[in-house]
Scaffold this motif. Structure first.
Motif, short mmCIF file in Angstrom:
data_model
loop_
_atom_site.label_atom_id
_atom_site.label_comp_id
_atom_site.label_asym_id
_atom_site.label_seq_id
_atom_site.Cartn_x
_atom_site.Cartn_y
_atom_site.Cartn_z
N GLU A 1 0.82 -1.21 0.00
CA GLU A 1 0.00 0.00 0.00
C GLU A 1 0.86 1.26 0.00
OE1 GLU A 1 -2.33 -3.41 1.23
OE2 GLU A 1 -0.42 -2.59 1.97
N TRP B 1 9.47 11.55 0.86
CA TRP B 1 8.19 11.15 1.45
C TRP B 1 8.36 10.80 2.92
CZ3 TRP B 1 6.06 6.84 3.80
CH2 TRP B 1 4.67 6.86 3.95
N GLN C 1 2.25 1.93 -3.46
CA GLN C 1 1.23 2.51 -4.33
C GLN C 1 1.00 3.99 -3.98
OE1 GLN C 1 -0.42 1.20 -6.94
NE2 GLN C 1 -1.60 3.07 -7.26
N THR C 2 0.98 4.30 -2.69
CA THR C 2 0.75 5.68 -2.25
C THR C 2 1.86 6.60 -2.72
OG1 THR C 2 -0.47 4.95 -0.28
CG2 THR C 2 0.51 7.16 -0.21
#
Length: 699
Positions: A158, A228, A161-162
Motif C-alpha cells: 500500500e 516522502w 502505491q501511495t
C-alpha cells in the motif's frame, strides 16, 4: 529521515563529458561506480547492476547479445570491468526450457557457467536471472535504506502505491534465484510502463533504455522515498529516548573495557577483530525505548542479515548507573544464553540437508547509551557488518515511524544463512592466513625494522597498530601500509614509550580500533656511543629510559590486556647483538639492551601460565631504513672503526661469519616466526639475526 546521512537529497552525479565515448560495458562500469559511491544507495558488496550489449562472438564472428552483470562477491562502488560476468543471452533464455520448478531452483546455478561469453573467468552470481529476464537493456538492483524502510513495512504494498503510483510496482518477498527472475519478467510484460519495482523486505529494481536513464531513474526513485519519509516522520522515533547517551570520552572508555573481554569470550574457536560505532544513528537507536523489541525482530534485507546474523545481543548496561565491572561479570551468562538461543533457532529451522551449525556467537552487540560493537574474523568484515546494521537501524527507523516494521521471517532468514549455495561459496574461500584475526602492536613502527615487521605481519593476515614518536614518519608509514594492504590493515598512534600515560592511551586506542592485542613487537629504540668515562648521566638515563623502562611500560600494558582477554598472546622484543656481546664505547646502549633480554626472560616465566609467549630477536648492523643509523650513531661507529660512514655497511657485512648484509626484512621474518604458531612451543628464547657473530652465540 534525519538520522545519519539519510536526510540529504541524492545528487545526480552523471557527467556527460565523462560518459562520452564509452561503450555499453564502460557505461555500466561508470554507472555502477557512481551508485556504489553513496552508502544511501547501497552498502559495500550490496546490490547489482547489468547491461545487455551487442558483442562480436569470438566463435562465429557474428553479433550476439551479451549480459554484463556484476559478478559474484563484487562491490559496485569499487568494481572494475573484470568484476563483471558476461553471459550469452540466448543461452540464458534457453535455461527456461531446463527449469524443473521451484523445488529444483538451485540446480539452475550450475548451468550459468555454460552460458559464459568469451571464456570470462568471473563467476556469475545468484542474481544473474534477475537481470537477464528483465526485458530492458539496463537494470539496477539497489538496497537503499529509504526504499527498504518501505519494503520492510507491514503494509509495504500500500505504501508503494501511495508514494509511487503505477510508476513503481511491488512484488512479495522471494529469495533471489531463477524463480524471482521469472517473476520480474512477468511483471515487466504485464506492466510495460513501470520503471521499476520494490521487492518486499529486500530492495529496489529499476531499469532504462540507456545507462544514463537507468541511473537517473534509480536516483529519482530513492529521492522520492527519502522526501516522502522526511515528510511523514515527525517527532520522536523509536518511542523516544529511554536512557541517556554518555559523553564521547565516557562512551569510548566503556567500549575499551568491554571489547577485550568480549573478544576473549568469543574467540575460543576463531580469533575475532572488533569495531566500535557511536555515530548519531546508532546512539539514537541503542538509547531508545523500542530498541530491544526491534532488535529482537532481526533485519529484513538479506544483505543486512547475512552480515549481522539473526539478531544482535543487547548488552546489559545502564548508563545512568554505569557499572562496567558488573556488565563484564554478566557477559559470560549473556553470551551463553545467546548461543543457546541461536542453537535453538538452528534446530527449529534446519532441513535434512542443512550444513552444520556455524559460529553461534553474535556479530552485533548493542550497548545502551554507548554504541555498537561488531566482531568478525577480520577488521574489514567487522566494520562492514557494523555499517550494514546501521543500514538496518535506518530501515527500522523509517518503517516503525510510518508503519509497523517487519523483519525477515525466521525460516526465510535461516534458509538464506544456511543456503547450500552460500555454503558452497564459503567452502571455496581461501584458507585463513596464519595470523588471521590477530592484532599486533609495533613500537618504533615507522622505522626500518618496525615498518618491515608491520608489512610482514599484515601479509600473513594480522592487523597492525604502529606506534612511533615521529609524527611525520608515522603518518607516512600508515599511509604506505594502508596503501599496500587496504584501509583496515593498520592504524597509527603517537607514542613516547617513556610516558606511562601515553603508553596506556596508545593501547586504549588500539583496543578501540581492533578490540584487543595478540602480538607485541617492542622495537622502539635509540643508540649512543661514547667512551665509558665520557658518558654523561643524561645519555645513560636516556638509554635506560627508552630501551629498558620503555620496554617495561609497553610490555606491562600488553601483558595486562592479554591476561584480560584470556586467549594467550605473543611478545617479541627487538634487542640487539649488543645485549649479549659487549661493545667498546657503547656501555649505556649495551647495558639497556641486556636489560631488555632479561626482562623478556622474566616475562616468559610469568606469562607461561596464561599462554603468553615472550621471545627475543637480536639483530646486528641493520643500517638500511633505520632511523638510529641516520645520525650521530652512524658517524660514531664509523669513527670507532676509523672509516667513513659510507663504508660502514660493507664493513659489517665482511665482519659477519656468513659475509651477508642484514636488512629490516630479515628481522621481520624472525619476528613473524616467533609471533606465529610455527614457534608455538617456544618461549624465553633468542634468535640472532646477525649473519653470524661468535661473540653473540647464546650460552
Amino acid at each position: 529521515m534525519a538520522s545519519g546521512n539519510q536526510g540529504s537529497h541524492l545528487a545526480d552525479l552523471w557527467d556527460d563529458a565523462k560518459a562520452a565515448g564509452k561503450n555499453e560495458a564502460e557505461l555500466l562500469l561508470y554507472r555502477s561506480n557512481l551508485l556504489g559511491s553513496d552508502k544511501r544507495i547501497t552498502n559495500y558488496g550490496g546490490g547489482n547492476t547489468s547491461a545487455k550489449a551487442t558483442e562480436r562472438d569470438p566463435l562465429t564472428g557474428q553479433p550476439v547479445e551479451v549480459l554484463w552483470v556484476k559478478g559474484s562477491g563484487g562491490d559496485v562502488g569499487t568494481i572494475k570491468l573484470d568484476g563483471f560476468a558476461t553471459l550469452y543471452m540466448d543461452k540464458l533464455e534457453a535455461l527456461k526450457g531446463l527449469y524443473r520448478g521451484l523445488e529444483h531452483e538451485d540446480e539452475m546455478v550450475g548451468y550459468l557457467p555454460h552460458c559464459t561469453f568469451n571464456l570470462n573467468p568471473r563467476a556469475a552470481s545468484i542474481d544473474t536471472p534477475l537481470h537477464a529476464f528483465v526485458p530492458k537493456k539496463h537494470v539496477d538492483h539497489m538496497h537503499p535504506d529509504a526504499i527498504i524502510a518501505i519494503a520492510a513495512s507491514k503494509n509495504s504494498k500500500e505504501l508503494t502505491q501511495t508514494i509511487f503510483g503505477n510508476d513503481i510496482g511491488w512484488l512479495p518477498w522471494k529469495r533471489p534465484g531463477f524463480e524471482l527472475g521469472l517473476w520480474l519478467e512477468k511483471f515487466c510484460k504485464e506492466n510495460p510502463n513501470a520503471r521499476g519495482l520494490i521487492l518486499e523486505s529486500h530492495g529496489l529494481f529499476t531499469w532504462g533504455a540507456t545507462a544514463k536513464e537507468c541511473y537517473a531513474t534509480t536516483v529519482e526513485i530513492i529521492n522520492k522515498a527519502i522526501n516522502w519519509l522526511e515528510g511523514e516522520i515527525k517527532g520522536e522515533v523509536f518511542g523516544g529516548p529511554k536512557v541517556k547517551v554518555l559523553p564521547a570520552d565516557e562512551r569510548r572508555a566503556v567500549a575499551r573495557q568491554l571489547m577485550p573481554v568480549l573478544r576473549g569470550l568469543i574467540s575460543a574457536d576463531e580469533r575475532k577483530l572488533g569495531h566500535f560505532d557511536d555515530s548519531p544513528a546508532v546512539l539514537e537507536f541503542v538509547s531508545s525505548r523500542e530498541m530491544e523489541a526491534l532488535a529482537a525482530l532481526g533485519t529484513s534485507c538479506p544483505d543486512h542479515f547475512l552480515r549481522t546474523k539473526i539478531r544482535p545481543l543487547v548488552v546489559d548496561f545502564d548508563p545512568a548507573k554505569p557499572d562496567v565491572e558488573a556488565t563484564i561479570a554478566g557477559l559470560p551468562a549473556a553470551l551463553d544464553a545467546y548461543r543457546k538461543d541461536y542453537a535453538a533457532y538452528y534446530e527449529r529451522c534446519k532441513r535434512a540437508d542443512s550444513p552444520a551449525i556455524r559460529d553461534p556467537n553474535a556479530v552485533v552487540y548493542l550497548v545502551p547509551g554507548v554504541g555498537m560493537l561488531t566482531f568478525a574474523k577480520d577488521k574489514a568484515t567487522a566494520r562492514i557488518s557494523g555499517e550494514f546494521y546501521v543500514n538496518a537501524i535506518n530501515v527500522m527507523r523509517g518503517a516503525s515511524s510510518v508503519s509497523t516494521y517487519v523483519g525477515l521471517p525466521e525460516q526465510e532468514a535461516f534458509d538464506i544463512e544456511y543456503w547450500l549455495l552460500e555454503e558452497a561459496k564459503l567452502q571455496r574461500m581461501p584458507k585463513p592466513k596464519p595470523l588471521a584475526g590477530k592484532v599486533a602492536f609495533v613500537t618504533g613502527g615507522a622505522g626500518g625494522i618496525g615498518k618491515a615487521t608491520a608489512h610482514r605481519l599484515i601479509r600473513d593476515g594480522a592487523c597492525v597498530v604502529i606506534a612511533d614518536i615521529d609524527a611525520d614518519a608515522l603518518a607516512a608509514a600508515k599511509d604506505e601500509l594502508c596503501g599496500v594492504h587496504g584501509r583496515d590493515a593498520a592504524e597509527g598512534v603517537m607514542l613516547d614509550v617513556t610516558s606511562e600515560d601515553q603508553v596506556i592511551r596508545a593501547f586504549d586506542e588500539a583496543v578501540t580500533a581492533f578490540g584487543g592485542i595478540d602480538i607485541l613487537v617492542s622495537n622502539a629504540g635509540i643508540s649512543s656511543a661514547s667512551p665509558f668515562d665520557e658518558t654523561d648521566l643524561a645519555t645513560w638515563n636516556r638509554n635506560i629510559s627508552i630501551l629498558a623502562t620503555g620496554y617495561f611500560l609497553v610490555s606491562r600494558q600488553a601483558f595486562r590486556l592479554m591476561k584480560q582477554q584470556k586467549i594467550g598472546g605473543n611478545m617479541v622484543f627487538i634487542a640487539s647483538k649488543n645485549g649479549l656481546a659487549a661493545s667498546v664505547n657503547a656501555s649505556a646502549y649495551c647495558t639497556a639492551k641486556a636489560a631488555e633480554i632479561h626482562l623478556a626472560r622474566c616475562l616468559a616465566l610469568e606469562g607461561a601460565e596464561f599462554g603468553i609467549r615472550v621471545n627475543t630477536v637480536n639483530p646486528d648492523a641493520v643500517l638500511r631504513g633505520s632511523k638510529i643509523w641516520t645520525g650521530e650513531w652512524r658517524e660514531q661507529r664509523a669513527a670507532a672503526y676509523n672509516m667513513s660512514p659510507d663504508e660502514l655497511e660493507e664493513h659489517y657485512r665482511k665482519r659477519s661469519m656468513l659475509k651477508l648484509g642484514v636488512y629490516p626484512e630479515d628481522v621481520a621474518e624472525a619476528v613473524f616466526f616467533l609471533a606465529s604458531d610455527m614457534s608455538a612451543k617456544s618461549t624465553g628464547n633468542i634468535i640472532n639475526v646477525d649473519a653470524g657473530n661468535a661473540q653473540s652465540f647464546t650460552r
